[in-house]
Design an enzyme around this catalytic site. Structure first.
Site, PDB file in Angstrom:
ATOM      1  CB  CYS A   1      27.414   2.054 -50.493  1.00 58.94           C
ATOM      2  SG  CYS A   1      26.584   3.096 -49.287  1.00 58.94           S
TER       3      CYS A   1
ATOM      4  CG  HIS B   1      25.997  -1.548 -46.010  1.00 56.04           C
ATOM      5  ND1 HIS B   1      27.083  -1.607 -46.859  1.00 56.04           N
ATOM      6  CD2 HIS B   1      25.159  -0.598 -46.539  1.00 56.04           C
ATOM      7  CE1 HIS B   1      26.926  -0.729 -47.853  1.00 56.04           C
ATOM      8  NE2 HIS B   1      25.770  -0.108 -47.669  1.00 56.04           N
TER       9      HIS B   1
HETATM   10  C1  LIG Z   1      17.356   1.609 -39.617  1.00 54.04           C
HETATM   11  C2  LIG Z   1      18.138   2.589 -38.780  1.00 54.04           C
HETATM   12  C3  LIG Z   1      17.615   4.003 -39.001  1.00 54.04           C
HETATM   13  C4  LIG Z   1      17.963   2.207 -37.300  1.00 54.04           C
HETATM   14  O1  LIG Z   1      18.703   3.119 -36.541  1.00 54.04           O
HETATM   15  P1  LIG Z   1      18.231   3.555 -35.067  1.00 54.04           P
HETATM   16  O2  LIG Z   1      16.765   3.733 -35.050  1.00 54.04           O
HETATM   17  O3  LIG Z   1      19.110   4.690 -34.659  1.00 54.04           O
HETATM   18  O4  LIG Z   1      18.536   2.228 -34.250  1.00 54.04           O
HETATM   19  P2  LIG Z   1      19.502   2.038 -33.009  1.00 54.04           P
HETATM   20  O5  LIG Z   1      20.935   2.049 -33.482  1.00 54.04           O
HETATM   21  O6  LIG Z   1      19.120   3.009 -31.943  1.00 54.04           O
HETATM   22  O7  LIG Z   1      19.145   0.547 -32.542  1.00 54.04           O
HETATM   23  C5  LIG Z   1      17.903   0.249 -31.926  1.00 54.04           C
HETATM   24  C6  LIG Z   1      17.736  -1.254 -31.917  1.00 54.04           C
HETATM   25  O8  LIG Z   1      17.487  -1.727 -33.246  1.00 54.04           O
HETATM   26  C7  LIG Z   1      18.510  -2.648 -33.648  1.00 54.04           C
HETATM   27  N1  LIG Z   1      18.830  -2.328 -35.020  1.00 54.04           N
HETATM   28  C8  LIG Z   1      19.313  -1.152 -35.496  1.00 54.04           C
HETATM   29  N2  LIG Z   1      19.423  -1.215 -36.839  1.00 54.04           N
HETATM   30  C9  LIG Z   1      19.006  -2.455 -37.193  1.00 54.04           C
HETATM   31  C10 LIG Z   1      18.876  -3.091 -38.440  1.00 54.04           C
HETATM   32  N3  LIG Z   1      19.196  -2.460 -39.564  1.00 54.04           N
HETATM   33  N4  LIG Z   1      18.407  -4.356 -38.458  1.00 54.04           N
HETATM   34  C11 LIG Z   1      18.075  -4.989 -37.311  1.00 54.04           C
HETATM   35  N5  LIG Z   1      18.161  -4.415 -36.096  1.00 54.04           N
HETATM   36  C12 LIG Z   1      18.618  -3.174 -36.047  1.00 54.04           C
HETATM   37  C13 LIG Z   1      19.672  -2.387 -32.707  1.00 54.04           C
HETATM   38  O9  LIG Z   1      20.466  -3.555 -32.556  1.00 54.04           O
HETATM   39  C14 LIG Z   1      18.961  -2.014 -31.444  1.00 54.04           C
HETATM   40  O10 LIG Z   1      18.488  -3.206 -30.840  1.00 54.04           O
HETATM   41  P3  LIG Z   1      18.412  -3.357 -29.232  1.00 54.04           P
HETATM   42  O11 LIG Z   1      17.434  -2.297 -28.783  1.00 54.04           O
HETATM   43  O12 LIG Z   1      17.918  -4.753 -29.024  1.00 54.04           O
HETATM   44  O13 LIG Z   1      19.802  -3.116 -28.753  1.00 54.04           O
HETATM   45  C15 LIG Z   1      19.666   2.493 -39.111  1.00 54.04           C
HETATM   46  O14 LIG Z   1      20.111   1.168 -38.926  1.00 54.04           O
HETATM   47  C16 LIG Z   1      19.919   2.929 -40.531  1.00 54.04           C
HETATM   48  O15 LIG Z   1      19.968   4.130 -40.831  1.00 54.04           O
HETATM   49  N6  LIG Z   1      20.125   1.963 -41.433  1.00 54.04           N
HETATM   50  C17 LIG Z   1      20.368   2.268 -42.854  1.00 54.04           C
HETATM   51  C18 LIG Z   1      21.836   2.527 -43.059  1.00 54.04           C
HETATM   52  C19 LIG Z   1      22.073   3.028 -44.445  1.00 54.04           C
HETATM   53  O16 LIG Z   1      21.316   3.844 -44.999  1.00 54.04           O
HETATM   54  N7  LIG Z   1      23.149   2.558 -45.042  1.00 54.04           N
HETATM   55  C20 LIG Z   1      23.526   2.956 -46.383  1.00 54.04           C
HETATM   56  C21 LIG Z   1      22.674   2.283 -47.358  1.00 54.04           C
HETATM   57  S1  LIG Z   1      22.799   2.980 -48.956  1.00 54.04           S
END
Ligand SMILES: CC(C)(COP(=O)(O)OP(=O)(O)OC[C@H]1O[C@@H](n2cnc3c(N)ncnc32)[C@H](O)[C@@H]1OP(=O)(O)O)[C@@H](O)C(=O)NCCC(=O)NCCS
Length: 352
Positions: free
Chosen positions: A50, A299
């Protein structure tokens, strides 16, 4: 290139983490150069998890400083939405040791959850104090044209959002998204020729740490953050008190809190005290993540480090719109790769 009034450059360095894994596309340096009509120039893809964008900037800065290049584009790019989230999560774990950590099945949310729990235990900090960090990011993102999540959230919203990996909740995580950002670098003399508002890269520092958490004695600080920032302050001949605008790598809100401490803005364990009374908001003591940060601007991993540089530069050029920090002269950007295993620190300053 149009912002800089240029139609030719002699180097293209591209920060990216996942293109090989998610799109089976490598060789991004030459691909991007071709897309802007260039052959015969220096090119490279730079990968540091990252921190790929921040390290690409470091490579570009060194290319200019050594005289190897005259005019360089440093870009960061990531496309994360072309695959289902589980594939992206597995790809992100490429930053970890496959033998000892990634193979266990833990995700980056899980690794950061261990940090968050250790931090809350060690410093007796309740979740509601950490939850103020994403609230500020979402507030700043409302005025950020390119933000991913443009909606206001409250501490209660954060605390009631779904649990992802205990104790980290959804609104404390950065999301998954696509994005790209780019800057042009030149020597000071050349920069003054091509623009009336050049921004000085006053310091470009990188520090690494052990690749994994279990190799460290303390999970509540990132040594690479401390080391890269001290190197950067020394090179730019400034200290934390001189920084007017700050970009920190809040992939998870606990990392934003720790960054305020590790970069020297507040004593260890007291990061959340800066979240009170608007101190990290525009108009506060140290305006932070003024375009929404990783939480709300987004991100797209390999692009993030370059987004931060563009955003600090916009602040220093007075082009930050409704989130402009009045009189901003010096800015700091922190970009983290892996679980604090590669961290960059860049200090930018106005040149007039
Ligand atoms: C947190 C996480 C697991 C959620 O993924 P998910 O459960 O597959 O979520 P989805 O993509 O299906 O989205 C579901 C809902 O949550 C929302 N959403 C997803 N991620 C979000 C976040 N991080 N913050 C706020 N809302 C979020 C979406 O907009 C969607 O909303 P809606 O239902 O109103 O359309 C994912 O965002 C993630 O893995 N984040 C971390 C990424 C990461 O590790 N980056 C590297 C860092 S070192």
């Amino acid at each position: 290139m149009s912002d800089a009034g240029l139609n030719r450059i002699d180097g293209v360095y591209v920060g990216n983490m996942l293109s090989g894994c998610l799109q089976r596309q490598e060789n991004l340096g030459t691909m991007m150069a071709n897309a802007i009509g260039l052959t015969g120039v220096s090119v490279a893809k730079v990968e540091s998890a990252c921190a790929s964008g921040g390290v690409a900037l470091h490579v570009g800065v060194n290319a200019i400083a050594s005289g190897a290049n005259d005019l360089v584009m440093v870009a960061g790019v990531e496309k994360m939405t072309s695959q289902p989230n589980p594939n992206v999560t597995a790809g992100l774990m490429g930053a970890e040791d496959q033998m000892t950590v990634a193979g266990s099945g833990i995700s980056f949310v899980g690794l950061n959850a261990m940090i968050a729990q250790a931090y809350m235990d060690k410093f007796s900090v309740p979740p509601e104090k950490i939850a103020r960090f994403p609230v500020v990011c979402h507030k700043h993102a409302l005025n950020s044209p390119h933000a991913q999540f443009k909606k206001s959230v409250t501490v209660d919203d954060v605390l009631n959002s779904p649990m992802v990996a205990d104790p980290i909740r959804l609104y404390e995580c950065s999301g998954i998204g696509d994005g790209a950002a780019a800057v042009i670098l030149a020597s000071e003399e050349k920069a003054r020729e091509i623009t009336d508002s050049p921004i000085l890269v006053a310091a470009s520092a990188v520090a690494n740490d052990t690749q994994s958490l279990h190799q460290r004695s303390d999970m509540t600080t990132f040594d690479a953050s401390v080391t890269s920032s001290r190197k950067a302050y020394e090179r730019a001949k400034v200290s934390a008190e001189d920084i007017d605008v700050l970009e920190v790598h809040d992939a998870f809100s606990i990392l934003g809190v720790m960054a305020l401490e590790d970069l020297g803005f507040v004593e260890k364990g007291k990061g959340t005290t800066l979240l009170e009374d608007g101190q990290i908001e525009v108009g506060g003591m140290i305006p932070t993540n003024t375009f929404g940060g990783l939480k709300a601007r987004g991100h797209p991993v390999g692009a993030t480090g370059v987004y931060q540089i563009v955003e600090v530069a916009k602040q220093l050029r007075g082009e930050a719109g409704r989130n402009q920090v009045a009189g901003a002269e010096t800015g700091y950007a922190q970009n983290i790769g892996g679980i604090g295993s590669t961290i960059t620190g860049h200090i930018l300053a106005r040149m007039d």
